[in-house]
Design an enzyme around this catalytic site. Structure first.
Site, PDB file in Angstrom:
ATOM      1  N   GLY A  36       0.765  -1.275   0.166  1.00  0.00           N
ATOM      2  CA  GLY A  36      -0.013   0.145  -0.125  1.00  0.00           C
ATOM      3  C   GLY A  36       0.846   1.166   0.046  1.00  0.00           C
ATOM      4  O   GLY A  36       0.172   2.335  -0.118  1.00  0.00           O
ATOM      5  N   GLY A  40       4.042  -3.665  -4.170  1.00  0.00           N
ATOM      6  CA  GLY A  40       3.918  -3.533  -5.619  1.00  0.00           C
ATOM      7  C   GLY A  40       4.236  -2.356  -6.148  1.00  0.00           C
ATOM      8  O   GLY A  40       5.208  -2.145  -6.685  1.00  0.00           O
ATOM      9  N   ARG A  41       3.294  -1.373  -5.946  1.00  0.00           N
ATOM     10  CA  ARG A  41       3.608   0.035  -6.644  1.00  0.00           C
ATOM     11  C   ARG A  41       4.784   0.822  -6.138  1.00  0.00           C
ATOM     12  O   ARG A  41       5.616   1.188  -7.028  1.00  0.00           O
ATOM     13  CB  ARG A  41       2.541   1.027  -6.032  1.00  0.00           C
ATOM     14  N   ARG A  54      -5.233   3.158 -16.114  1.00  0.00           N
ATOM     15  CA  ARG A  54      -5.415   3.608 -14.740  1.00  0.00           C
ATOM     16  C   ARG A  54      -5.952   5.299 -14.854  1.00  0.00           C
ATOM     17  O   ARG A  54      -6.983   5.304 -13.992  1.00  0.00           O
ATOM     18  CB  ARG A  54      -4.069   3.828 -13.929  1.00  0.00           C
ATOM     19  N   TYR A 110      -9.262   5.078 -12.527  1.00  0.00           N
ATOM     20  CA  TYR A 110      -9.219   5.541 -11.143  1.00  0.00           C
ATOM     21  C   TYR A 110      -9.019   7.038 -11.198  1.00  0.00           C
ATOM     22  O   TYR A 110      -8.654   7.450 -10.329  1.00  0.00           O
ATOM     23  CB  TYR A 110      -7.875   5.082 -10.345  1.00  0.00           C
ATOM     24  N   CYS A 115     -11.480   3.744 -29.504  1.00  0.00           N
ATOM     25  CA  CYS A 115     -12.682   4.377 -29.630  1.00  0.00           C
ATOM     26  C   CYS A 115     -13.603   4.611 -28.485  1.00  0.00           C
ATOM     27  O   CYS A 115     -14.790   4.151 -28.702  1.00  0.00           O
ATOM     28  CB  CYS A 115     -13.516   3.504 -30.880  1.00  0.00           C
ATOM     29  N   GLU A 116     -13.112   5.510 -27.763  1.00  0.00           N
ATOM     30  CA  GLU A 116     -13.964   5.813 -26.773  1.00  0.00           C
ATOM     31  C   GLU A 116     -13.317   7.184 -26.161  1.00  0.00           C
ATOM     32  O   GLU A 116     -12.041   7.354 -25.814  1.00  0.00           O
ATOM     33  CB  GLU A 116     -14.454   4.830 -25.859  1.00  0.00           C
ATOM     34  N   TYR A 159       1.173  -1.969 -12.465  1.00  0.00           N
ATOM     35  CA  TYR A 159      -0.226  -1.721 -12.801  1.00  0.00           C
ATOM     36  C   TYR A 159      -0.483  -1.024 -14.273  1.00  0.00           C
ATOM     37  O   TYR A 159      -1.304  -0.558 -14.560  1.00  0.00           O
ATOM     38  CB  TYR A 159      -1.352  -0.970 -11.769  1.00  0.00           C
TER      39      TYR A 159
HETATM   40  N1  LLP Z   1      -1.229  -7.053  -0.770  1.00  0.00           N
HETATM   41  C1  LLP Z   1      -2.446  -7.391  -1.122  1.00  0.00           C
HETATM   42  C2  LLP Z   1      -3.304  -8.252  -0.369  1.00  0.00           C
HETATM   43  C3  LLP Z   1      -3.107  -6.619  -2.165  1.00  0.00           C
HETATM   44  O1  LLP Z   1      -4.348  -6.645  -2.341  1.00  0.00           O
HETATM   45  C4  LLP Z   1      -2.286  -5.457  -2.922  1.00  0.00           C
HETATM   46  C5  LLP Z   1      -2.706  -4.743  -4.015  1.00  0.00           C
HETATM   47  C6  LLP Z   1      -0.886  -5.627  -2.427  1.00  0.00           C
HETATM   48  C7  LLP Z   1      -0.492  -6.213  -1.497  1.00  0.00           C
HETATM   49  C8  LLP Z   1       0.041  -4.591  -3.373  1.00  0.00           C
HETATM   50  O2  LLP Z   1      -0.365  -3.361  -2.844  1.00  0.00           O
HETATM   51  P1  LLP Z   1       0.589  -2.060  -3.461  1.00  0.00           P
HETATM   52  O3  LLP Z   1       1.888  -1.996  -2.567  1.00  0.00           O
HETATM   53  O4  LLP Z   1       0.947  -2.209  -4.930  1.00  0.00           O
HETATM   54  O5  LLP Z   1      -0.251  -0.775  -3.120  1.00  0.00           O
HETATM   55  N2  LLP Z   1      -4.818  -1.529  -9.800  1.00  0.00           N
HETATM   56  C9  LLP Z   1      -4.595  -0.541  -8.839  1.00  0.00           C
HETATM   57  C10 LLP Z   1      -3.949  -1.157  -7.489  1.00  0.00           C
HETATM   58  C11 LLP Z   1      -4.694  -2.208  -6.831  1.00  0.00           C
HETATM   59  C12 LLP Z   1      -3.879  -3.062  -5.915  1.00  0.00           C
HETATM   60  C13 LLP Z   1      -4.700  -4.278  -5.493  1.00  0.00           C
HETATM   61  N3  LLP Z   1      -3.902  -4.740  -4.451  1.00  0.00           N
HETATM   62  C14 LLP Z   1      -3.974   0.600  -9.143  1.00  0.00           C
HETATM   63  O6  LLP Z   1      -3.479   0.712 -10.540  1.00  0.00           O
HETATM   64  O7  LLP Z   1      -3.777   1.614  -8.658  1.00  0.00           O
END
Ligand code: LLP
Length: 387
Positions: A214, A249-250, A286, A290, A315-316, A344
């Site tokens: 997160g 992730g991010r 994205r 979002y 096309c949108e 992402y």
């Molecule tokens: N752990 C769990 C259980 C998760 O559901 C997620 C992300 C992460 C870890 C990793 O989170 P991060 O460190 O990346 O914030 N598609 C969206 C983001 C969806 C995140 C889903 N879960 C976007 O493009 O912003």
């Protein structure tokens, strides 16, 4: 990074192309370790953010495991050489069939999303480290689609219900798991969640915890998680844990990747102009999904002023990369770079409008450039169709 190198890469691989930088990826990985210095951390990379095994193998060398949800993500993690003992299985819809695949491949750490999942899949499980995902019912101050820690969200077991459940079944679990959302920039939101998880863990004697992911990054608006402040929170709220899993992730991937594209047209409008790229929402979803704002930079500008939208060729009207830019218009044919798309980006790309997925390319630390996934072909896009 100079546009000269980018022009060379565009020449060699064509555009659009997802481009990653090994140096940035490593830097990010190292700052995760630093935030937890002195603590026993098991960092994992969330494959939903990026599933390229070559990038993951770089993170593996930095000591990372993998956070996977699906058999597809597990496949990619194993391909990257991640040891099964460092793979965490997440998700709120696990099936018997998937369980078989995961167990066969040696996965031993599972975040259980619900009591129903426990009853169905894990009640009699042996040799698996189970973590119960609790829903701490706290606000994450992020986009509503990526906010996961309030009771109205589908994830985890409400912490009150979890306590009743753990009274009965607590012995079967190694610890708790939480993940309150993504792109969280206020450290205090983590503090609230970690306090809940620490308190319940204390009550049930859990010495391990999984705190999810997160961490919010700066997409160009100056808002990002202050890691100094975050470290203090971790030091105070999580000090009693012997082992802390994290799933990011991010934070790791986003700044390590750009999408390199080219300006096809600069179309003049009435209230604003439209800069049309050779990519669009099939590669960068994205903004539409979002209202995300990725910074866009061009290799060459004209002297003419905007405002303008940077759009795709799909096309949108939802097919935009960035709207209402004030400033100079780019030149037709110039390169466009969409920033912070290492997370992402490719992993959420689709074939909408029957557009193949672009290639992925890595700029290594020593400056060499390597294709790490070739672009999709039309044949591949229409494989398996039998007339
Ligand atoms: N752990 C769990 C259980 C998760 O559901 C997620 C992300 C992460 C870890 C990793 O989170 P991060 O460190 O990346 O914030 N598609 C969206 C983001 C969806 C995140 C889903 N879960 C976007 O493009 O912003």
């Amino acid at each position: 990074m100079g546009f000269q190198l980018l022009e060379k890469i565009a020449d060699e691989f064509g555009t659009p192309v997802f481009l990653y930088f090994e140096e940035i990826l490593k830097e990010r990985a190292r700052s995760v370790w630093k935030a937890f210095e002195g603590m026993r951390l098991v960092p994992t990379a969330a494959l939903k953010a990026n599933n390229n095994p070559v990038l993951l193998s770089i993170l593996k060398e930095e000591g990372f495991g993998g956070d996977v949800v699906t058999p597809g993500e597990l496949y990619a993690a194993l391909k990257a050489g991640i040891e099964p003992s460092k793979i965490v299985w997440n998700g709120n819809g696990k099936t018997h069939q998937q369980k078989e695949f995961f167990m066969k491949n040696g996965v031993k750490i599972v975040n259980v999303d619900s009591i129903e999942e426990y009853e169905k899949l894990w009640k009699d499980a042996d040799g698996v480290d189970l973590f119960l995902r609790i829903n701490p019912d706290v606000e994450a101050h992020t986009h509503k689609y990526i906010s996961t820690g309030k009771s109205e969200h589908k994830f985890g077991v409400h912490y009150k219900k979890a306590m009743e459940f753990l009274d009965r079944e607590g012995k079967k679990f190694k610890g708790l798991h939480i993940h309150i959302g993504s792109q969280i920039t206020k450290a205090v939101d983590f503090e609230n969640a970690y306090e809940v998880v620490a308190e319940i863990s204390r009550k049930f004697g859990f010495s391990q915890v999984n705190i999810g992911g997160g961490w919010g990054i700066d997409y160009g608006d100056g808002q990002e998680l202050d890691l100094g402040e975050y470290r203090k929170i971790v030091q105070s709220t999580l000090k009693d844990f012997e082992k802390i899993y994290i799933e990011l992730g991010r934070y790791i991937y986003a700044p390590a990747g750009i999408l390199l594209s080219r300006v096809h047209y600069v179309k003049k409008g009435i209230e604003k102009h439209f800069v049309v790229l050779d990519t669009g929402m099939s590669h960068v979803i994205r903004p539409a999904l979002y209202s995300a704002k990725h910074s866009v930079e061009f290799s060459e500008y004209t002297d003419e002023e905007g405002p303008y939208d940077v759009v795709g060729y799909l096309c949108e009207t939802g097919d935009f990369i960035r709207r209402d830019i004030r400033g100079k218009l780019p030149k037709e044919g110039s390169l466009a770079i969409v920033k912070d798309i290492g997370a992402y980006g490719y992993s959420m790309a689709s074939n909408y409008n029957s557009i193949p997925k672009p290639p992925e390319v890595l700029v290594k630390e020593d400056g060499t450039v390597k294709l790490i996934r070739r672009g999709e072909t039309l044949e591949e896009m229409f494989r398996g169709i039998d007339f």
